[in-house]
Write an enzyme that holds these catalytic residues in place. Structure first.
Site, short mmCIF file in Angstrom:
data_model
loop_
_atom_site.label_atom_id
_atom_site.label_comp_id
_atom_site.label_asym_id
_atom_site.label_seq_id
_atom_site.Cartn_x
_atom_site.Cartn_y
_atom_site.Cartn_z
N ASP A 120 -33.72 57.87 39.19
CA ASP A 120 -32.70 56.89 39.56
C ASP A 120 -31.60 57.61 40.31
O ASP A 120 -31.36 58.80 40.07
CB ASP A 120 -32.12 56.21 38.32
CG ASP A 120 -33.09 55.24 37.66
OD1 ASP A 120 -33.95 54.69 38.36
OD2 ASP A 120 -32.98 55.05 36.43
N ASP A 136 -36.37 49.63 41.42
CA ASP A 136 -35.67 48.72 40.50
C ASP A 136 -35.09 47.53 41.26
O ASP A 136 -35.15 46.39 40.80
CB ASP A 136 -34.52 49.44 39.78
CG ASP A 136 -34.98 50.57 38.89
OD1 ASP A 136 -36.15 50.57 38.46
OD2 ASP A 136 -34.16 51.47 38.62
#
Length: 164
Positions: A120, A136
């Site tokens: 991330d 995401d």
């Protein structure tokens, strides 16, 4: 009619590859340039790029459930692909929404299989929120689009019933 389905499937395949490739490219760049370094402020007070490893799902929930997430993502993506490419999906809106969700799922699946975690890097600064990635975003946007379609479709069905 078959030619129309073929075109739709080819473009969906292209979209799947492009979203997945963009997700993987951004994760590669973040790993190569930001991992172990200070965050890169992209837009001051709005968003920065910070390297993070997430073994869970959103907000790191269920951390460490790697094989569960791999199995779940494989099942969801396989079912979604079967649904799309079996010509059962009649709505183009639903078709593309599911395709975007699948692309995001594949992007994170690649990370989980390769590393055991998802990379991330997008960190909003204007709100207290989880760090996330392109995959995401694809899953969230595709799912939101699907929910919007279903709500709109529900109202159309109600209108048709009331018109009788």
């Amino acid at each position: 009619m078959k030619e129309n389905h073929l075109k739709k499937h080819i473009w969906c395949g292209v979209m799947l590859v492009l979203i997945t490739a963009f997700d993987q490219l951004t994760k590669y760049l973040v790993t190569a340039h930001i991992k172990g370094a200070a965050p890169f402020v992209f837009i001051p007070k709005v968003v920065q790029f910070s390297y993070a490893e997430n073994t869970g799902m959103a907000f790191s929930m269920l951390s460490g459930a790697r094989w569960f997430f791999i199995a779940l993502t494989l099942a969801v993506c396989a079912f979604g692909m079967w649904y799309l490419f079996s010509n059962r999906c009649k709505s183009l809106w639903v078709y593309w929404s599911i395709g975007v969700v699948i692309a995001g799922g594949i992007g994170n699946l690649i990370d989980r299989i390769r590393f055991g975690y998802v990379i991330d890097f997008i960190e909003p600064l204007f709100i207290d929120f989880a760090i996330f990635n392109i995959a995401d975003s694809a899953v969230s946007l595709g799912a939101t689009s699907l929910v919007i379609y279903l709500i709109c479709d529900l109202f159309k069905v109600k209108e048709k019933r009331n018109a009788r």
